[in-house]
Design a protein around this motif. Structure first.
Motif, PDB file in Angstrom:
ATOM      1  N   THR A 202      12.302 -36.987  24.513  1.00  9.38           N
ATOM      2  CA  THR A 202      11.722 -35.643  24.515  1.00  9.38           C
ATOM      3  C   THR A 202      11.079 -35.404  23.151  1.00  9.38           C
ATOM      4  O   THR A 202      11.326 -36.151  22.205  1.00  9.38           O
ATOM      5  N   ASP A 203      10.249 -34.381  23.044  1.00 13.03           N
ATOM      6  CA  ASP A 203       9.573 -34.143  21.772  1.00 13.03           C
ATOM      7  C   ASP A 203      10.501 -33.548  20.723  1.00 13.03           C
ATOM      8  O   ASP A 203      10.433 -33.890  19.550  1.00 13.03           O
ATOM      9  N   VAL A 204      11.403 -32.653  21.132  1.00 18.28           N
ATOM     10  CA  VAL A 204      12.288 -32.007  20.163  1.00 18.28           C
ATOM     11  C   VAL A 204      13.616 -31.670  20.823  1.00 18.28           C
ATOM     12  O   VAL A 204      13.661 -31.277  21.989  1.00 18.28           O
ATOM     13  N   LEU A 205      14.684 -31.846  20.096  1.00 21.98           N
ATOM     14  CA  LEU A 205      16.024 -31.462  20.527  1.00 21.98           C
ATOM     15  C   LEU A 205      16.610 -30.518  19.483  1.00 21.98           C
ATOM     16  O   LEU A 205      16.300 -30.629  18.300  1.00 21.98           O
ATOM     17  N   SER A 206      17.453 -29.631  19.956  1.00 28.05           N
ATOM     18  CA  SER A 206      18.077 -28.679  19.045  1.00 28.05           C
ATOM     19  C   SER A 206      19.579 -28.697  19.261  1.00 28.05           C
ATOM     20  O   SER A 206      20.044 -28.571  20.384  1.00 28.05           O
ATOM     21  N   MET A 207      20.328 -28.866  18.178  1.00 28.24           N
ATOM     22  CA  MET A 207      21.783 -28.971  18.272  1.00 28.24           C
ATOM     23  C   MET A 207      22.425 -27.893  17.407  1.00 28.24           C
ATOM     24  O   MET A 207      22.262 -27.889  16.192  1.00 28.24           O
ATOM     25  N   SER A 208      23.131 -26.986  18.044  1.00 26.62           N
ATOM     26  CA  SER A 208      23.731 -25.881  17.309  1.00 26.62           C
ATOM     27  C   SER A 208      25.169 -26.202  16.922  1.00 26.62           C
ATOM     28  O   SER A 208      25.930 -26.737  17.723  1.00 26.62           O
ATOM     29  N   GLN A 209      25.527 -25.868  15.684  1.00 29.13           N
ATOM     30  CA  GLN A 209      26.912 -26.049  15.247  1.00 29.13           C
ATOM     31  C   GLN A 209      27.569 -24.714  14.909  1.00 29.13           C
ATOM     32  O   GLN A 209      28.683 -24.676  14.421  1.00 29.13           O
ATOM     33  N   HIS A 210      26.878 -23.635  15.186  1.00 34.57           N
ATOM     34  CA  HIS A 210      27.450 -22.322  14.860  1.00 34.57           C
ATOM     35  C   HIS A 210      28.627 -22.017  15.774  1.00 34.57           C
ATOM     36  O   HIS A 210      28.533 -22.159  16.993  1.00 34.57           O
ATOM     37  N   ILE A 211      29.737 -21.610  15.177  1.00 30.83           N
ATOM     38  CA  ILE A 211      30.931 -21.230  15.935  1.00 30.83           C
ATOM     39  C   ILE A 211      31.206 -19.760  15.653  1.00 30.83           C
ATOM     40  O   ILE A 211      31.713 -19.404  14.587  1.00 30.83           O
ATOM     41  N   GLY A 253      12.393 -25.348  17.911  1.00 40.81           N
ATOM     42  CA  GLY A 253      13.799 -25.702  17.772  1.00 40.81           C
ATOM     43  C   GLY A 253      14.592 -24.654  17.016  1.00 40.81           C
ATOM     44  O   GLY A 253      15.732 -24.351  17.365  1.00 40.81           O
ATOM     45  N   LEU A 254      14.012 -24.087  15.969  1.00 45.41           N
ATOM     46  CA  LEU A 254      14.678 -23.058  15.179  1.00 45.41           C
ATOM     47  C   LEU A 254      14.991 -21.828  16.030  1.00 45.41           C
ATOM     48  O   LEU A 254      16.087 -21.258  15.952  1.00 45.41           O
ATOM     49  N   LEU A 255      14.039 -21.410  16.854  1.00 45.72           N
ATOM     50  CA  LEU A 255      14.263 -20.233  17.702  1.00 45.72           C
ATOM     51  C   LEU A 255      15.380 -20.493  18.718  1.00 45.72           C
ATOM     52  O   LEU A 255      16.158 -19.593  19.031  1.00 45.72           O
ATOM     53  N   HIS A 256      15.463 -21.726  19.222  1.00 46.54           N
ATOM     54  CA  HIS A 256      16.586 -22.049  20.109  1.00 46.54           C
ATOM     55  C   HIS A 256      17.911 -21.896  19.372  1.00 46.54           C
ATOM     56  O   HIS A 256      18.878 -21.355  19.923  1.00 46.54           O
ATOM     57  N   LEU A 257      17.979 -22.366  18.141  1.00 45.97           N
ATOM     58  CA  LEU A 257      19.219 -22.252  17.372  1.00 45.97           C
ATOM     59  C   LEU A 257      19.586 -20.799  17.097  1.00 45.97           C
ATOM     60  O   LEU A 257      20.758 -20.479  16.889  1.00 45.97           O
ATOM     61  N   LEU A 258      18.593 -19.932  17.095  1.00 46.17           N
ATOM     62  CA  LEU A 258      18.849 -18.507  16.870  1.00 46.17           C
ATOM     63  C   LEU A 258      19.110 -17.751  18.168  1.00 46.17           C
ATOM     64  O   LEU A 258      19.227 -16.532  18.160  1.00 46.17           O
ATOM     65  N   GLY A 259      19.209 -18.477  19.293  1.00 48.21           N
ATOM     66  CA  GLY A 259      19.638 -17.843  20.540  1.00 48.21           C
ATOM     67  C   GLY A 259      18.578 -17.619  21.588  1.00 48.21           C
ATOM     68  O   GLY A 259      18.878 -17.110  22.668  1.00 48.21           O
ATOM     69  N   PHE A 260      17.321 -17.991  21.312  1.00 47.68           N
ATOM     70  CA  PHE A 260      16.278 -17.846  22.322  1.00 47.68           C
ATOM     71  C   PHE A 260      16.348 -19.035  23.285  1.00 47.68           C
ATOM     72  O   PHE A 260      16.598 -20.165  22.867  1.00 47.68           O
ATOM     73  N   ASP A 261      16.115 -18.787  24.563  1.00 47.33           N
ATOM     74  CA  ASP A 261      16.149 -19.873  25.549  1.00 47.33           C
ATOM     75  C   ASP A 261      15.179 -19.559  26.684  1.00 47.33           C
ATOM     76  O   ASP A 261      15.461 -18.739  27.554  1.00 47.33           O
ATOM     77  N   HIS A 262      14.017 -20.224  26.656  1.00 53.51           N
ATOM     78  CA  HIS A 262      12.958 -19.927  27.616  1.00 53.51           C
ATOM     79  C   HIS A 262      13.287 -20.382  29.032  1.00 53.51           C
ATOM     80  O   HIS A 262      12.578 -20.030  29.980  1.00 53.51           O
TER      81      HIS A 262
END
Length: 573
Positions: A202-211, A253-262
């Motif tokens: 895929t072109d970009v993946l986003s992995m969140s570690q925020h708990i 990717g940054l917006l996904h980490l901040l909680g956006f999900d299209h």
């Protein structure tokens, strides 16, 4: 009433990542006042390159602190998000380490009331020593903190209706950590396979570690992984530089980490698309947001296609809120709604689940009647199978050999499974765009044919190739052993002779004791013709094929104008 839906882990260990990651380019922390509106900028300290995996190297320590083995994993641009966790022991060790180190650093910052942004830029070891990539990595040290700062500002006093607010008050932290990894297709493919059981790049993946439940002064956003190879291809297609494309992917990717999900709904897609465009504009960066670019590419590719993905779904393969509301209201008024589609039941349930229309009490469920796979699978009362038709095995073998020899992607449908011979972006799109089950790659023709009984097969190619090569060839090659039908201009379906949505609907009506005079049908594709002719009132949407419109009693609005909803309100009550 028969509205139609046209066709549409084991996490990697830190040691294995160390072997794959070659360089860690750490930006100097940037201090920002949370309320400040000034642009963030990193120090101009010279870029340091270190070999990953060396004893006592900075790369080793940096990677151990990286959130690459994080808690949540987004697959962006059409891929569905999946939550993952690393082992509890590893998590405990990471948390303890961060508590000890971060709190000592944070005490100093509390008095200054500054927000520290720590950005790590990584280059995977198999990428070539290309000056352009090194230059981009250096620029990202400055660009990423700027994007973070503006994205954080965008969350202040915002009223996003769909954003996950697990990351909320950024100003409540003393520091924020984020890493960006530049890699090749093979590296990102391995991440997909190991973390998500999906064997493709895929072109970009986003992995969140925020708990959210951990009360720490540090916000560990996670990691953004970008394939430089895919980014380069997309940059060429979209007419801008590789740096421009990587910036666009980073913002996404940054917006996904901040909680956006299209991917969760049409409304969520609109919100994230708007946020992408706004952020890129404020940063002064070239190019459109990834969501808009992908949509335009799809629209351009389908510019000569009369019918898009169906009747209930719009041209983005989404069930709009207006259509969902119409279905719910019709059901609440006692109108019995049955889905007749070329899709699998699993695909329909996946789509309807997003609109809270699947499962018990919904429009489609494991215990509701329905017509699937172009009428080749029919489920009656209590969702029990009452009819199944399989494709001639000799036709299946010929189609598989043709696919293998000509490298034209082919998907074989068996109940709720999709089987294919090799990986291909078109095959992926059947899952990511059309919501079908992820295709299982079977390594040989004989193994695929032995795996399961096959109801239908779909060739996927350009609309031109389907019209000029595939359809003429297979119409003649199958003879009276099978029929060819199209619901999409870039797909050719091979199905058993004498079967159609119409015949499947007739089988279901006989089972339920209902006459065709008691039903209305809404459709758009060539595969809807028999169904529209069968119903007492057949409505074809204006985006539909000419064959469907020719047999319909009425022509409704297009699927992008909520034509199905309009027909329900006008004629179903």
């Amino acid at each position: 009433m028969l509205p139609s839906l046209s066709p549409l882990l084991h996490p990697p260990s830190p040691s294995s990542a160390l072997r794959m990651a070659r360089a860690f380019l750490r930006a100097v922390p940037v201090l920002l006042h949370p309320s400040s509106t000034t642009t963030a900028a990193a120090s101009s300290r010279p870029l340091g390159l270190v070999r990953g995996g060396g004893n006592g190297s900075d790369a080793s320590s940096s990677l151990s602190k990286s959130s690459l083995f994080g808690r949540r994993f987004h697959a962006l641009c059409g891929e569905q998000r999946r939550a993952l966790r690393s082992s509890g022991r590893a998590w405990a060790a990471q948390r303890d380490y961060r508590k000890q180190v971060v709190r000592r650093r944070a005490q100093k910052k509390r008095n200054d009331k500054e927000l520290e942004l720590t950005v790590s830029i990584c280059i995977e070891e198999d990428l070539p020593d290309d000056p352009e990539i090194l230059s981009i990595a250096e620029l990202l040290r400055l660009n990423v903190p700027m994007a973070m700062k503006l994205a954080f500002d965008g969350l202040k006093d915002s009223e996003h209706k769909t954003r996950d607010t697990a990351v909320s008050d950024v100003g409540g932290f003393e520091s924020v950590e984020l890493s960006v990894l530049l890699c090749n297709d093979e590296f990102i493919r391995k991440l997909n396979k190991e973390w998500r059981d999906e064997d493709h790049a895929t072109d970009v993946l986003s992995m969140s570690q925020h708990i959210p439940d951990l009360n720490l002064p540090i916000l560990m956003l996670g990691d953004i992984v970008i394939s430089v190879e895919t980014a380069a291809r997309q940059a060429e297609e979209r007419g801008h530089t590789l740096l421009d494309e990587i910036r666009i992917l980073m913002v996404h990717g940054l917006l996904h980490l901040l909680g956006f999900d299209h991917e969760i709904s049409e409304e969520a897609e609109v919100e994230m698309e708007k946020e992408e465009e706004l952020l890129l504009k404020r940063l002064g960066w070239i190019g459109k947001g990834l969501i808009q670019s992908a949509y335009e590419a799809e629209t351009h590719a389908d510019s000569n296609v009369q019918n898009s993905d169906g009747t209930l779904l719009n041209s983005k393969s989404l069930l709009s809120s207006t259509t969902a509301k119409a279905l719910k209201e019709a059901s609440s008024r006692g109108v019995k709604i049955v889905i007749a589609t070329g899709k699998t039941r699993a695909a329909v349930m996946s789509i309807f689940k997003m609109a809270d229309l699947a499962g018990k009490g919904g429009i489609v469920s494991e215990v509701s009647p329905g017509v699937f796979l172009q009428g080749l699978l029919v489920y009656g009362r209590q969702g029990r199978e009452i009819y199944r038709s399989n494709l001639d095995p000799t036709v299946c073998r010929e189609a598989c050999l043709y696919s293998w020899e000509n490298k034209i992607p082919l998907i074989a449908f068996s109940g709720g499974r999709c089987l294919t011979l090799f990986d291909h972006p078109a095959v992926d799109s059947l899952h990511t765009v059309y919501h079908e089950p992820k295709a299982e790659i079977i390594p040989s023709v004989d193994q695929l044919l032995a795996a399961a009984d096959i109801q239908k097969m779909i060739f996927m190619d350009t609309a031109e190739q389907v019209a000029t090569t595939l359809r003429p060839y297979w119409s003649e090659a199958t003879g009276d052993r099978a029929n060819v039908v199209q619901a999409q201009a870039d797909m050719l379906e091979i199905v058993p002779p004498g079967t159609s949505k119409g015949s499947g609907v007739k089988t279901l009506l006989d089972h339920l004791g209902i006459t065709p005079k008691e039903i209305m049908a809404i459709g758009d594709g060539e595969n809807d013709v028999e169904m529209l002719k069968l119903a007492s009132l057949g409505i074809a949407l204006s985006n539909g094929s000419e064959k469907a419109k020719a047999v319909a009693n009425l022509i409704g609005a297009s699927n992008d104008e909520d034509g199905a909803a309009d027909a329900i309100y006008r004629y179903a009550f």
